[in-house]
Design an enzyme around this catalytic site. Structure first.
Site, PDB file in Angstrom:
ATOM      1  N   HIS A  86       0.829  -1.209   0.000  1.00  0.00           N
ATOM      2  CA  HIS A  86       0.000   0.000   0.000  1.00  0.00           C
ATOM      3  C   HIS A  86       0.862   1.257   0.000  1.00  0.00           C
ATOM      4  CE1 HIS A  86       0.884   0.807   4.258  1.00  0.00           C
ATOM      5  NE2 HIS A  86       0.624  -0.466   4.516  1.00  0.00           N
ATOM      6  N   CYS A  95       3.729  -4.484   6.564  1.00  0.00           N
ATOM      7  CA  CYS A  95       3.284  -4.339   5.181  1.00  0.00           C
ATOM      8  C   CYS A  95       4.435  -3.883   4.286  1.00  0.00           C
ATOM      9  CB  CYS A  95       2.135  -3.332   5.106  1.00  0.00           C
ATOM     10  SG  CYS A  95       0.615  -3.909   5.912  1.00  0.00           S
TER      11      CYS A  95
END
Length: 365
Positions: free
Chosen positions: A292, A310
């Site tokens: 992301h 992430c």
């Protein structure tokens, strides 16, 4: 005058018979004193149970099983050895299901049918209730591909704790392959505590370009490779070394493009580390690993791993990358300091097992 042996009446027997008989068995029709020329079994909604007459003409068995809570009408046409035709009718009902098992399937649920997916996309069925009769269920699952792709079903535990069965090819799909799943489960018993399946499931999809995302956490770099050619390299920052914020390694599969979402660290066991809206979110695992946009981490892109697990990148890179990838694209993640390899049930982690290991998870092996 006594009829000859050739003209004596044919006796037709239908099973099951009666009211509220157990479901889950094929319908059988037998004839003595003659042969069956046709058999029709129809429920109250007009659905027919297909079947075939045996070579000797003495019996007929349905291909599918009688389903729970249904009423069936049977019409059998026979012929005596002397050539006399006769029609016999019968009827029976099956007991309703005391418990129903349902399926959440991918690709299909939430993406529609006829979608295009990446070369690592498995076919995945997650069940509401336990499946003890795994072999019986697996026998009802049919995969058809346009190029006879080799693959296997494997039973695993989903991240949610529920029973799950996935079908993956031996190696990544060939681009352009057309795939159909026919899960002919109606009338199949899950086993103890599982209940009955009372419908079939189907989905079709097509495999897109051979697009692979290579993530090197040691070099802090993501590379998009399409049909063997490098499309773009993007500086990234992965999970912080030395603890629970580390990233997973191995092959993760892009599960969904979720766009702008709220990410709350408490939902993934990281206390109150963060609670923010995140753009261009692409889910890689059920445990909460995404790729992301992470503009707050800009100084670490390409330099160090400082995320909460992430794979973060700039807004501009994330916007471009989000437009390039599709569900089913594999992320091949390498790095020395990680939490370990993505498990089969944590998203679509089946690719982290060898082909032999995966085949052994089939209930029919």
């Amino acid at each position: 005058m006594t009829p000859s042996a050739d003209d004596r009446a044919v006796t037709v027997t239908v099973t099951p018979t009666g009211e509220r008989t157990p479901a889950g068995e094929p319908v059988r029709v037998t004839a003595s004193g003659g042969t069956l020329t046709s058999v029709t079994v129809t429920d109250t909604e007009g659905h027919k149970l297909a079947g075939k007459v045996a070579a000797d003409g003495r019996s007929w068995v349905s291909v599918r099983k009688a389903v729970p809570g249904a009423a069936y009408a049977v019409t059998a046409t026979t012929r005596t050895d002397g050539g006399t035709a006769k029609t016999t009718e019968a009827a029976f009902t099956t007991a309703p299901a005391d418990k129903v098992n349902k399926v959440d399937w991918r690709p299909g649920t939430g993406t529609g049918t006829g979608t295009t997916v990446g070369v690592a996309q498995p076919i995945s069925l997650v069940f509401d209730h336990p499946v003890k009769n795994r072999a019986e269920v697996e026998k009802q699952l049919r995969i058809t591909t346009s190029n006879h792709t080799e693959g296997s079903w494997g039973w695993i535990r989903d991240w949610s704790g529920r029973d799950r069965v996935d079908w993956r090819p031996k190696s990544y799909w060939k681009p352009g392959t057309k795939v159909t799943l026919n899960a002919e489960l109606n009338g199949t018993d899950s086993g103890a505590a599982g209940g009955w399946f009372v419908r079939d499931y189907t989905t079709t999809f097509t495999i897109g370009a051979r697009q692979i995302v290579e993530v090197d956490l040691d070099r802090h770099q993501l590379t998009l490779v399409r049909d063997g050619e490098t499309v773009r390299r993007i500086p990234v920052s992965g999970g912080t070394p030395g603890g629970d914020k580390r990233s997973w390694r191995g092959t993760a599969v892009l599960m969904a493009k979720e766009g702008t979402i709220n990410m709350n660290s408490e939902t993934v066991g990281l206390a109150d580390a963060y609670n923010k809206m995140v753009d261009y979110s692409m889910r890689l695992t059920w445990s909460g690993m995404y790729a992301h946009a992470a503009p707050w981490n800009a100084r670490w892109f390409g330099n160090a791993n400082r995320s909460s697990g992430c794979i973060g990148m700039s807004d501009a890179d994330a916007a471009w990358f989000y437009g390039q990838v599709r569900p089913g694209n594999p992320f091949e993640i390498t790095g020395k300091d990680t939490k370990g390899v993505v498990a089969p049930g944590n998203g679509f982690g089946a690719w982290n097992l060898s082909w032999t290991e995966w085949q052994q998870k089939s209930a029919l092996r």
